[in-house]
Write an enzyme that holds these catalytic residues in place. Structure first.
Site, mmCIF file in Angstrom:
data_model
loop_
_atom_site.group_PDB
_atom_site.id
_atom_site.type_symbol
_atom_site.label_atom_id
_atom_site.label_comp_id
_atom_site.label_asym_id
_atom_site.label_seq_id
_atom_site.Cartn_x
_atom_site.Cartn_y
_atom_site.Cartn_z
ATOM 1 N N LEU A 107 64.300 -70.816 99.569
ATOM 2 C CA LEU A 107 63.110 -71.741 98.678
ATOM 3 C C LEU A 107 62.160 -70.734 98.446
ATOM 4 C CD1 LEU A 107 61.980 -74.109 101.087
ATOM 5 C CD2 LEU A 107 63.352 -74.394 98.324
ATOM 6 N N ASP A 108 61.682 -69.836 97.093
ATOM 7 C CA ASP A 108 61.113 -69.229 96.946
ATOM 8 C C ASP A 108 59.694 -69.012 98.040
ATOM 9 O OD1 ASP A 108 58.633 -70.534 95.202
ATOM 10 O OD2 ASP A 108 60.178 -70.864 94.086
ATOM 11 N N ILE A 109 58.696 -67.867 97.606
ATOM 12 C CA ILE A 109 57.732 -68.379 98.173
ATOM 13 C C ILE A 109 56.571 -68.896 98.288
ATOM 14 C CG2 ILE A 109 56.458 -66.673 96.718
ATOM 15 C CD1 ILE A 109 55.000 -64.875 99.429
ATOM 16 N N ASN A 110 56.334 -69.600 97.015
ATOM 17 C CA ASN A 110 55.937 -70.175 96.509
ATOM 18 C C ASN A 110 55.783 -71.702 96.703
ATOM 19 O OD1 ASN A 110 53.068 -68.938 96.134
ATOM 20 N ND2 ASN A 110 54.327 -68.511 94.343
#
Length: 287
Positions: A107-110
């Site tokens: 999952l991306d950082i955001n």
């Protein structure tokens, strides 16, 4: 009986099979003193080294397959170490003796929400492979005008930089003005795919939460930064979905949990999360 080198390394928990292929290609792996090559097969008595360190080879039946569900907060990276010292999803996970956790996808950082980890590299590799078409469901808050034509385009398919993509399902979940919530489902895990699909229709995702992986839903009582181990039944659901044989053992108690025990466990997780947050936020003393 010989097996592919990358499969043996993945099962040993060094990383996913695709990661191991990159290691081999970069000449970081040796077998019996010789630099390994892609396509090599190894016997069970082979001496395998990664970056000079001997890897303990395990037979498939020697390991208990374990899976944990993690509630990822925004701001954490899906990497083991960050050169900039930022928080990673591995910081809070329990330690394994002679083993390591492998993230099943990213999952991306955001993006927050459900993230699975396992100690079984073969399971992780198959769950991430597109051919098994494991569904992922996300709750997305989008900013912009969403018309019926927008939804039709996103379910019919659009062309992204890395090929065609689409949502299998889109379910409107309400909202106000041009800030609306939608639950979207797809069977791929390409980099930032959900965000890029909406962007293709000139709509921005302002918040994104993964709420389901296959049939496994994010435990709503699990606090952000908390984790829990999956039951044998759930582990075997994942294994069956990618055509792996059932696991017969578990580290969990086989006795059904009482309601008060479940509450106590969640409270214990919350305390552990709070303690970790206080530790990482505590300012360092100047020398």
């Amino acid at each position: 009986m010989s097996e592919k080198l990358q499969k043996v390394l993945a099962r040993a928990g060094v990383g996913s099979r695709r990661e191991m292929e990159k290691y081999i290609d970069a000449n970081r792996v040796s077998v019996d003193g010789k630099v390994a090559r892609l396509g090599d097969r190894v016997e069970e008595n082979a001496v395998i080294r990664v970056d000079g360190h001997i890897v303990k080879i395990e037979q498939q039946e020697d390991r208990i397959c374990r899976v944990i569900m993690y509630h990822k907060p925004e701001g954490e990276l899906c990497t083991r170490k960050d050169p900039e010292g930022r928080r990673t999803v591995f910081d809070r996970l329990p330690r394994l003796d002679g083993d390591r956790w492998i993230a099943i996808g990213r999952l991306d950082i955001n993006t927050s929400g459900l993230l699975l980890f396992t100690n079984d590299g073969e399971l992780a590799n198959r769950l991430m492979h597109p051919k098994y078409e494991v569904e992922r469901e996300y709750s997305a808050r989008v900013f912009g005008e969403v018309t019926n034509e927008t939804l039709k385009n996103l379910t019919k398919g659009v062309e992204l930089d890395d090929g065609p993509a689409k949502f299998l399902k889109i379910k409107p979940m309400g909202g106000e003005g041009i800030n609306k919530w939608f639950n979207v489902t797809l069977t791929e895990g390409r980099n930032r795919e959900v965000r890029r699909l909406w962007q293709s229709q000139e709509v921005e995702v302002s918040r994104l939460i993964r709420i389901r992986y296959g049939k496994l839903e994010l435990n709503k009582r699990l606090p952000q930064g908390g984790w829990e181990e999956l039951t044998l039944e759930d582990v075997n659901y994942l294994r069956k979905s990618v055509k792996l044989r059932n696991e017969t053992q578990t580290k969990l108690s086989v006795m059904p949990e009482k309601r008060k025990d479940k509450r106590a466990k969640i409270n214990q997780i919350r305390k552990a999360v709070k303690k970790h947050n206080q530790r990482v936020q505590k300012p360092k003393k100047r020398t």
